[in-house]
Design a protein around this motif. Structure first.
Motif, PDB file in Angstrom:
ATOM      1  N   GLY A   3      -2.723   5.777   7.286  1.00  0.00           N
ATOM      2  CA  GLY A   3      -3.805   6.516   7.945  1.00  0.00           C
ATOM      3  C   GLY A   3      -3.297   7.735   8.695  1.00  0.00           C
ATOM      4  O   GLY A   3      -3.696   7.963   9.830  1.00  0.00           O
ATOM      5  N   ASN A   8      -5.571   3.241   9.840  1.00  0.00           N
ATOM      6  CA  ASN A   8      -6.986   2.865   9.787  1.00  0.00           C
ATOM      7  C   ASN A   8      -7.032   1.387   9.362  1.00  0.00           C
ATOM      8  O   ASN A   8      -7.080   1.077   8.184  1.00  0.00           O
ATOM      9  CB  ASN A   8      -7.683   3.793   8.772  1.00  0.00           C
ATOM     10  CG  ASN A   8      -9.087   3.402   8.443  1.00  0.00           C
ATOM     11  OD1 ASN A   8      -9.583   3.769   7.380  1.00  0.00           O
ATOM     12  ND2 ASN A   8      -9.745   2.671   9.317  1.00  0.00           N
ATOM     13  N   VAL A  92      13.917  -9.275  -3.953  1.00  0.00           N
ATOM     14  CA  VAL A  92      13.701 -10.403  -4.871  1.00  0.00           C
ATOM     15  C   VAL A  92      13.497  -9.835  -6.277  1.00  0.00           C
ATOM     16  O   VAL A  92      12.609  -9.021  -6.496  1.00  0.00           O
ATOM     17  CB  VAL A  92      12.464 -11.220  -4.437  1.00  0.00           C
ATOM     18  CG1 VAL A  92      12.194 -12.339  -5.440  1.00  0.00           C
ATOM     19  CG2 VAL A  92      12.654 -11.771  -3.034  1.00  0.00           C
ATOM     20  N   MET A 123       3.902  -8.391  -2.891  1.00  0.00           N
ATOM     21  CA  MET A 123       4.887  -7.323  -3.085  1.00  0.00           C
ATOM     22  C   MET A 123       4.278  -5.954  -3.310  1.00  0.00           C
ATOM     23  O   MET A 123       4.986  -5.008  -3.662  1.00  0.00           O
ATOM     24  CB  MET A 123       5.814  -7.688  -4.253  1.00  0.00           C
ATOM     25  CG  MET A 123       6.672  -8.893  -3.919  1.00  0.00           C
ATOM     26  SD  MET A 123       7.367  -9.643  -5.379  1.00  0.00           S
ATOM     27  CE  MET A 123       8.876  -8.767  -5.526  1.00  0.00           C
ATOM     28  N   GLY A 132       9.647   0.934  -0.790  1.00  0.00           N
ATOM     29  CA  GLY A 132      10.129  -0.338  -1.329  1.00  0.00           C
ATOM     30  C   GLY A 132       9.192  -1.019  -2.308  1.00  0.00           C
ATOM     31  O   GLY A 132       9.501  -2.077  -2.837  1.00  0.00           O
ATOM     32  N   THR A 133       8.048  -0.416  -2.560  1.00  0.00           N
ATOM     33  CA  THR A 133       7.132  -1.026  -3.531  1.00  0.00           C
ATOM     34  C   THR A 133       7.398  -0.373  -4.883  1.00  0.00           C
ATOM     35  O   THR A 133       6.995   0.757  -5.119  1.00  0.00           O
ATOM     36  CB  THR A 133       5.667  -0.802  -3.112  1.00  0.00           C
ATOM     37  OG1 THR A 133       5.517   0.546  -2.696  1.00  0.00           O
ATOM     38  CG2 THR A 133       5.256  -1.715  -2.004  1.00  0.00           C
ATOM     39  N   GLU A 335      -2.209   6.641  -2.851  1.00  0.00           N
ATOM     40  CA  GLU A 335      -2.214   5.719  -1.699  1.00  0.00           C
ATOM     41  C   GLU A 335      -2.214   4.275  -2.147  1.00  0.00           C
ATOM     42  O   GLU A 335      -1.778   3.393  -1.409  1.00  0.00           O
ATOM     43  CB  GLU A 335      -3.406   6.005  -0.783  1.00  0.00           C
ATOM     44  CG  GLU A 335      -3.149   7.221   0.053  1.00  0.00           C
ATOM     45  CD  GLU A 335      -3.911   7.256   1.363  1.00  0.00           C
ATOM     46  OE1 GLU A 335      -4.535   6.253   1.749  1.00  0.00           O
ATOM     47  OE2 GLU A 335      -3.870   8.322   1.991  1.00  0.00           O
ATOM     48  N   GLU A 364      -2.190  -5.823  -2.842  1.00  0.00           N
ATOM     49  CA  GLU A 364      -2.293  -4.828  -3.900  1.00  0.00           C
ATOM     50  C   GLU A 364      -1.744  -5.291  -5.238  1.00  0.00           C
ATOM     51  O   GLU A 364      -2.025  -4.671  -6.265  1.00  0.00           O
ATOM     52  CB  GLU A 364      -1.528  -3.593  -3.431  1.00  0.00           C
ATOM     53  CG  GLU A 364      -2.224  -2.314  -3.810  1.00  0.00           C
ATOM     54  CD  GLU A 364      -1.551  -1.120  -3.181  1.00  0.00           C
ATOM     55  OE1 GLU A 364      -1.528  -1.042  -1.937  1.00  0.00           O
ATOM     56  OE2 GLU A 364      -1.036  -0.290  -3.927  1.00  0.00           O
ATOM     57  N   GLY A 374     -10.013   2.116   5.317  1.00  0.00           N
ATOM     58  CA  GLY A 374      -9.600   0.825   5.872  1.00  0.00           C
ATOM     59  C   GLY A 374      -9.882  -0.335   4.938  1.00  0.00           C
ATOM     60  O   GLY A 374      -9.574  -1.486   5.244  1.00  0.00           O
ATOM     61  N   PHE A 377      -6.668  -2.267   3.675  1.00  0.00           N
ATOM     62  CA  PHE A 377      -6.142  -3.261   4.619  1.00  0.00           C
ATOM     63  C   PHE A 377      -7.082  -4.460   4.701  1.00  0.00           C
ATOM     64  O   PHE A 377      -6.626  -5.596   4.780  1.00  0.00           O
ATOM     65  CB  PHE A 377      -5.921  -2.638   6.000  1.00  0.00           C
ATOM     66  CG  PHE A 377      -4.621  -1.883   6.088  1.00  0.00           C
ATOM     67  CD1 PHE A 377      -3.464  -2.394   5.525  1.00  0.00           C
ATOM     68  CD2 PHE A 377      -4.550  -0.658   6.719  1.00  0.00           C
ATOM     69  CE1 PHE A 377      -2.262  -1.703   5.582  1.00  0.00           C
ATOM     70  CE2 PHE A 377      -3.356   0.042   6.786  1.00  0.00           C
ATOM     71  CZ  PHE A 377      -2.218  -0.479   6.220  1.00  0.00           C
TER      72      PHE A 377
HETATM   73  C1  LIG Z   1       0.641   6.714   2.761  1.00  0.00           C
HETATM   74  C2  LIG Z   1      -0.320   5.568   2.737  1.00  0.00           C
HETATM   75  C3  LIG Z   1      -1.280   5.467   3.731  1.00  0.00           C
HETATM   76  C4  LIG Z   1      -2.197   4.407   3.713  1.00  0.00           C
HETATM   77  N1  LIG Z   1      -3.106   4.321   4.712  1.00  0.00           N
HETATM   78  C5  LIG Z   1      -3.986   3.292   4.713  1.00  0.00           C
HETATM   79  C6  LIG Z   1      -4.923   3.144   5.772  1.00  0.00           C
HETATM   80  O1  LIG Z   1      -4.916   3.888   6.758  1.00  0.00           O
HETATM   81  N2  LIG Z   1      -5.824   2.133   5.681  1.00  0.00           N
HETATM   82  C7  LIG Z   1      -5.842   1.252   4.622  1.00  0.00           C
HETATM   83  O2  LIG Z   1      -6.683   0.355   4.583  1.00  0.00           O
HETATM   84  N3  LIG Z   1      -4.922   1.341   3.629  1.00  0.00           N
HETATM   85  C8  LIG Z   1      -4.003   2.326   3.657  1.00  0.00           C
HETATM   86  N4  LIG Z   1      -3.079   2.413   2.645  1.00  0.00           N
HETATM   87  C9  LIG Z   1      -3.041   1.347   1.622  1.00  0.00           C
HETATM   88  C10 LIG Z   1      -2.385   0.076   2.198  1.00  0.00           C
HETATM   89  O3  LIG Z   1      -1.207   0.438   2.891  1.00  0.00           O
HETATM   90  C11 LIG Z   1      -2.039  -0.923   1.092  1.00  0.00           C
HETATM   91  O4  LIG Z   1      -3.151  -1.156   0.272  1.00  0.00           O
HETATM   92  C12 LIG Z   1      -1.579  -2.246   1.712  1.00  0.00           C
HETATM   93  O5  LIG Z   1      -0.455  -2.041   2.544  1.00  0.00           O
HETATM   94  C13 LIG Z   1      -1.220  -3.247   0.623  1.00  0.00           C
HETATM   95  O6  LIG Z   1      -0.686  -4.384   1.251  1.00  0.00           O
HETATM   96  P1  LIG Z   1       0.303  -5.356   0.463  1.00  0.00           P
HETATM   97  O7  LIG Z   1       0.756  -6.351   1.442  1.00  0.00           O
HETATM   98  O8  LIG Z   1      -0.322  -5.822  -0.784  1.00  0.00           O
HETATM   99  O9  LIG Z   1       1.523  -4.436   0.000  1.00  0.00           O
HETATM  100  P2  LIG Z   1       2.526  -3.551   0.853  1.00  0.00           P
HETATM  101  O10 LIG Z   1       1.958  -3.195   2.179  1.00  0.00           O
HETATM  102  O11 LIG Z   1       2.944  -2.453  -0.062  1.00  0.00           O
HETATM  103  O12 LIG Z   1       3.747  -4.520   1.126  1.00  0.00           O
HETATM  104  C14 LIG Z   1       4.591  -4.964   0.104  1.00  0.00           C
HETATM  105  C15 LIG Z   1       5.912  -5.324   0.717  1.00  0.00           C
HETATM  106  O13 LIG Z   1       6.720  -6.004  -0.257  1.00  0.00           O
HETATM  107  C16 LIG Z   1       8.012  -5.458  -0.204  1.00  0.00           C
HETATM  108  N5  LIG Z   1       8.625  -5.597  -1.538  1.00  0.00           N
HETATM  109  C17 LIG Z   1       8.244  -5.013  -2.682  1.00  0.00           C
HETATM  110  N6  LIG Z   1       9.030  -5.381  -3.692  1.00  0.00           N
HETATM  111  C18 LIG Z   1       9.951  -6.234  -3.162  1.00  0.00           C
HETATM  112  C19 LIG Z   1      11.039  -6.957  -3.698  1.00  0.00           C
HETATM  113  N7  LIG Z   1      11.367  -6.878  -4.987  1.00  0.00           N
HETATM  114  N8  LIG Z   1      11.773  -7.753  -2.880  1.00  0.00           N
HETATM  115  C20 LIG Z   1      11.454  -7.848  -1.559  1.00  0.00           C
HETATM  116  N9  LIG Z   1      10.420  -7.198  -0.986  1.00  0.00           N
HETATM  117  C21 LIG Z   1       9.688  -6.392  -1.785  1.00  0.00           C
HETATM  118  C22 LIG Z   1       7.829  -3.996   0.176  1.00  0.00           C
HETATM  119  O14 LIG Z   1       9.007  -3.462   0.731  1.00  0.00           O
HETATM  120  C23 LIG Z   1       6.700  -4.110   1.192  1.00  0.00           C
HETATM  121  O15 LIG Z   1       7.202  -4.365   2.474  1.00  0.00           O
HETATM  122  C24 LIG Z   1      -2.150   3.447   2.653  1.00  0.00           C
HETATM  123  C25 LIG Z   1      -1.167   3.541   1.670  1.00  0.00           C
HETATM  124  C26 LIG Z   1      -0.257   4.593   1.703  1.00  0.00           C
HETATM  125  C27 LIG Z   1       0.802   4.649   0.632  1.00  0.00           C
END
Ligand SMILES: Cc1cc2nc3c(=O)[nH]c(=O)nc-3n(C[C@H](O)[C@H](O)[C@H](O)COP(=O)(O)OP(=O)(O)OC[C@H]3O[C@@H](n4cnc5c(N)ncnc54)[C@H](O)[C@@H]3O)c2cc1C
Length: 401
Positions: A3, A8, A92, A123, A132-133, A335, A364, A374, A377
């Motif tokens: 955000g 957000n 992993v 992940m 890291g994604t 994003e 995701e 938002g 999230f």
């Molecule tokens: C620049 C940006 C801004 C954003 N702003 C917003 C916002 O304001 N509001 C909103 O709702 N959404 C926002 N988003 C989207 C939101 O961040 C994601 O949809 C959300 O974080 C997804 O959550 P997640 O837990 O699925 O994955 P992630 O948050 O991507 O977490 C995945 C985790 O797994 C780890 N990982 C991946 N592969 C491996 C592996 N092989 N071994 C070990 N660990 C690993 C990664 O390092 C990471 O820490 C934004 C995205 C970006 C890129």
């Protein structure tokens, strides 16, 4: 960095229409119904200790501190308090079913295997690889767990292309009405597929961004990425090939003012006012100038001198301007990632894999993303909560037996 570094954390309300999935909509709805925005907000405020406020202009929740760092630190602190052990700089690479048929083994790069009775695959997608994604979650789901994927593609991604009038307009932002229309056989405007009304549009150095463009980008990007892959291409991190004549088109009304209203404004009162000044009353000056240039009308033309044909050209440029999309900015700027593990292969009451017992998925990596505001999230909180509670419950019931 979420955000714009303000994070957000939530929208103020949400329905399934705020999300995109190629899986059955009822499965998406089931997960969203498991936790309301209001309960989620309470959890963030009371259990995580994060003070939240609504930004009135956008109707979104942000931390009162406007600091995404605070969100991260409070989540980490809450995890540590609950006994979570973090392993940083640990990657992993794979997941293998335990040789005794019980539990799973995590293959950890650079260190030994780790046993787990339940795993939550959280992940993320392929977006912003710098954090890291890198798509390993999809690889594990498909290769190690036998899940079907809806082929991933960059979503909420800025598009590239030239600006109207030929001169770059980086930094100019405006509230527009943007619609995505299917192309007709003659390449002209076809049936409307989706639209964004009164949403921000931002000219960037390379093309177009802002919520209106980001929210609808997948209508153009998904078919092109998929077509590219079916021709043997790889997941691209750079511009895709120019859209074809059958690609959907993005058509813009720059001010939201209807054609009839512009017709009036560009006809009466005729007087000595310049055409460009009339446009500047409703649009940022640089954009108004660019649109007059784009229409081919002389910048010194007065309303009284405007010919019928030129007025028609201006009306089209003002209310039905097709942006000439040339490409997108790939996962580096997307994003979120669209596509992912099909919800149809998950038990959406628990986020348990229907292919691999003891594995849960959330966020995701699943075939869901939300629009800007938002919603991503919210999806992560809702699906993550279900997956985490279900994994913990499965372990404690096994302990009880
Ligand atoms: C620049 C940006 C801004 C954003 N702003 C917003 C916002 O304001 N509001 C909103 O709702 N959404 C926002 N988003 C989207 C939101 O961040 C994601 O949809 C959300 O974080 C997804 O959550 P997640 O837990 O699925 O994955 P992630 O948050 O991507 O977490 C995945 C985790 O797994 C780890 N990982 C991946 N592969 C491996 C592996 N092989 N071994 C070990 N660990 C690993 C990664 O390092 C990471 O820490 C934004 C995205 C970006 C890129």
């Amino acid at each position: 960095m979420s955000g714009g570094a303000r994070c957000n954390v939530l929208p103020t309300s949400a329905t399934a229409n705020d999300f995109t999935t190629e899986s059955a909509n009822r499965r998406l709805k089931a997960v969203l119904a498991s936790w309301s925005v209001e309960r989620c907000r309470e959890w963030l405020e009371t259990e995580i200790g994060l003070g939240l406020g609504i930004e009135i202009a956008s109707n979104k929740y942000f931390p009162l501190s406007n600091s995404s760092r605070e969100v991260r630190d409070r989540l980490v602190a809450a995890c540590e308090k609950a006994g979570v052990e973090f392993k940083y700089e640990t990657s992993v690479d794979g997941v293998v079913r335990g040789s005794d048929g019980m539990g799973w083994t995590l293959r950890v790069r650079g260190s030994g295997d780790e046993r787990a009775r339940a795993i939550v695959l959280a992940m993320g997608g392929l977006s912003f690889p710098a954090v890291g994604t890198d798509g390993t979650g999809y690889a594990i789901a498909r290769r190690d767990l036998g899940h079907a994927l809806h082929e991933p593609y960059p979503a909420l991604v800025p598009l590239t292309g030239p600006h109207p009038g030929g001169e770059p307009l980086p930094g100019v932002s405006v509230e527009v009405e943007l619609k995505v229309a299917a192309a007709n056989a003659d390449g002209g405007g076809g049936k409307k597929k989706a639209q964004a009304i009164r949403k921000g549009f931002l000219f960037t150095h390379r093309g177009y961004s802002g919520p209106s463009v980001l929210d609808l980008s997948h209508h153009l990007v998904r078919p092109l990425v998929r077509a590219n892959e079916s021709k043997g291409g790889s997941l691209r991190d750079e511009d895709f090939d120019a859209p074809t004549s059958s690609s959907p088109r993005m058509v813009i009304n720059w001010s939201g003012i209807k054609r009839e209203e512009w017709q009036e404004r560009l006809t009466a009162p005729p007087g000595r006012a310049l055409v460009v000044s009339r446009l500047r009353e409703a649009l940022p000056s640089r954009l108004a100038d660019a649109l007059v240039a784009e229409s081919g009308v002389d910048s010194r033309c007065k309303i009284a001198e405007l010919k019928k044909d030129d007025r028609a050209k201006l009306l089209r440029v003002l209310t039905e301007y097709e942006i000439a999309v040339k490409g997108h900015q790939g996962y580096r700027k997307a994003e979120v990632t669209g596509g992912g593990v099909a919800l149809d292969e998950l038990d959406t009451a628990s986020m348990a894999s229907l292919k691999a017992p003891g594995i849960y998925m959330c966020g995701e990596v699943c075939d869901v993303f939300g629009r800007i505001g938002g919603f991503n999230f919210l999806w992560a909180w809702c699906s993550g909560r279900l997956a985490g509670m279900s994994a913990a419950k499965a372990i404690s019931s096994a302990d009880d037996e």
